[in-house]
Design an enzyme around this catalytic site. Structure first.
Site, PDB file in Angstrom:
ATOM      1  N   GLU A  79      33.242  39.079  36.750  1.00 14.86           N
ATOM      2  CA  GLU A  79      33.837  37.965  38.019  1.00 14.86           C
ATOM      3  C   GLU A  79      32.725  38.017  39.102  1.00 14.86           C
ATOM      4  O   GLU A  79      33.053  37.672  40.249  1.00 14.86           O
ATOM      5  CB  GLU A  79      34.980  38.787  38.453  1.00 14.86           C
ATOM      6  CG  GLU A  79      36.072  38.735  37.665  1.00 14.86           C
ATOM      7  CD  GLU A  79      37.626  38.713  38.620  1.00 14.86           C
ATOM      8  OE1 GLU A  79      38.256  37.544  38.504  1.00 14.86           O
ATOM      9  OE2 GLU A  79      37.779  39.751  38.892  1.00 14.86           O
ATOM     10  N   HIS A  98      36.434  41.669  46.859  1.00 12.81           N
ATOM     11  CA  HIS A  98      37.144  41.137  45.960  1.00 12.81           C
ATOM     12  C   HIS A  98      38.247  42.409  45.422  1.00 12.81           C
ATOM     13  O   HIS A  98      37.557  43.045  44.898  1.00 12.81           O
ATOM     14  CB  HIS A  98      36.834  40.325  44.634  1.00 12.81           C
ATOM     15  CG  HIS A  98      37.841  40.182  43.652  1.00 12.81           C
ATOM     16  ND1 HIS A  98      38.617  39.496  43.654  1.00 12.81           N
ATOM     17  CD2 HIS A  98      37.746  40.650  42.355  1.00 12.81           C
ATOM     18  CE1 HIS A  98      39.533  39.359  42.671  1.00 12.81           C
ATOM     19  NE2 HIS A  98      39.070  39.973  41.577  1.00 12.81           N
ATOM     20  N   HIS A 100      42.225  43.839  43.994  1.00 12.34           N
ATOM     21  CA  HIS A 100      43.464  43.452  43.379  1.00 12.34           C
ATOM     22  C   HIS A 100      44.551  44.388  44.087  1.00 12.34           C
ATOM     23  O   HIS A 100      45.516  44.818  43.545  1.00 12.34           O
ATOM     24  CB  HIS A 100      43.275  43.869  42.049  1.00 12.34           C
ATOM     25  CG  HIS A 100      42.382  43.556  41.140  1.00 12.34           C
ATOM     26  ND1 HIS A 100      41.610  44.096  40.090  1.00 12.34           N
ATOM     27  CD2 HIS A 100      41.635  42.252  41.229  1.00 12.34           C
ATOM     28  CE1 HIS A 100      40.745  43.441  39.691  1.00 12.34           C
ATOM     29  NE2 HIS A 100      40.757  42.258  40.241  1.00 12.34           N
ATOM     30  N   HIS A 170      46.641  38.180  40.788  1.00  8.21           N
ATOM     31  CA  HIS A 170      45.355  38.556  40.613  1.00  8.21           C
ATOM     32  C   HIS A 170      44.996  39.452  41.744  1.00  8.21           C
ATOM     33  O   HIS A 170      44.607  40.540  41.435  1.00  8.21           O
ATOM     34  CB  HIS A 170      44.479  37.474  39.910  1.00  8.21           C
ATOM     35  CG  HIS A 170      42.917  37.997  39.813  1.00  8.21           C
ATOM     36  ND1 HIS A 170      41.882  37.087  39.672  1.00  8.21           N
ATOM     37  CD2 HIS A 170      42.436  39.134  40.088  1.00  8.21           C
ATOM     38  CE1 HIS A 170      40.815  37.657  39.554  1.00  8.21           C
ATOM     39  NE2 HIS A 170      40.993  38.976  39.767  1.00  8.21           N
TER      40      HIS A 170
HETATM   41 MN    MN Z   1      39.666  40.635  39.539  1.00  2.87          MN
END
Ligand code: MN
Length: 239
Positions: A79, A98, A100, A170
């Site tokens: 990612e 980033h 979750h 996500h």
């Molecule tokens: Mn991710």
């Protein structure tokens, strides 16, 4: 030219990874990156590794197409395009987180509520926090990951000029002008999500007005040094 009084961005990235794990923003997954101040058309991101394990030598330098500039032969994150596209689209952004984060995720999937700033520490949250929906972009049946520049660019466009974009089913991506502020924002996005969920379970609640949010953000953006100093010490003490 490198400003010698500025914090070393690689050291900050290592510390940021460890803080974000300790604060339950990252777990075995997720990542934090920084634009390389010496080569601003590239960015620094650890090799494919759980964030709690990241050390300085794990940091790679990537271009905005997600390529390893130093051809180190190490495996990068699938990612990485989240980071690459946001740096390309947002010259004001120098750090990206980033994650979750479980307390934020419900706001990416519910039709009954939208995440909004409800407390002064999270005034950086805009009144309408965007949610990136893979299905709106023709990715039906995909694995939800941002695995190429096309999806990265879609996410960056969803983010627009905001500090946070949710990703349906996500997680979230948080941006800031530096690593320390990105960590602060990721942590307080999580706190805001918990507080908002707790308040809404009691019934009606009052959110900040856009004016209150802006004013609080202006105050807090200059104050995050205090929090960073504490969090840095906490991870230095951790086993
Ligand atoms: Mn991710």
């Amino acid at each position: 030219m490198t400003d010698l009084s500025a914090p070393d961005v690689r050291d900050d990235l290592v510390t940021a990874s460890h803080i974000l794990v300790q604060k339950n923003i990252l777990d075995g997954f997720g990542h934090v990156s920084a634009r390389d101040p010496d080569n601003p058309d590239t960015f620094l991101l650890s090799r494919n590794l759980a964030p709690g394990l990241v050390q300085r030598e794990d940091i790679m330098r990537l271009d905005f197409d997600g390529n390893d500039v130093e051809d180190s032969g190490r495996r990068s994150f699938l990612e990485r395009f989240i980071h690459a596209s946001i740096y390309r689209h947002r010259p004001d952004v120098n750090a990206v987180v980033h994650s979750h984060t479980a307390s934020v995720l419900p706001f990416s999937i519910t039709k009954a509520a939208t995440l909004e700033p409800v407390m002064h520490m999270s005034g950086f949250l805009g009144p309408e926090i965007p949610v990136y929906e893979v299905r709106d972009h023709g990715h039906e049946g995909c694995d939800m990951l941002i695995r190429n520049s096309t999806m990265g660019d879609e996410l960056a466009r969803s983010l627009g000029q905001e500090a946070v974009v949710l990703m349906r089913g996500h997680g979230m991506t948080v941006v800031a002008a530096d690593v320390r502020l990105a960590v602060f924002r990721a942590i307080y996005t999580e706190v805001n999500a918990r507080v908002q969920a707790a308040a809404s379970s009691m019934g009606a609640y009052v959110a900040l007005t856009p004016e209150e949010a802006r004013a609080a953000d202006e105050t807090n953006s200059g104050q995050n040094r205090r929090a960073w100093a504490l969090w840095e010490k906490e991870v230095a003490r951790a086993p």
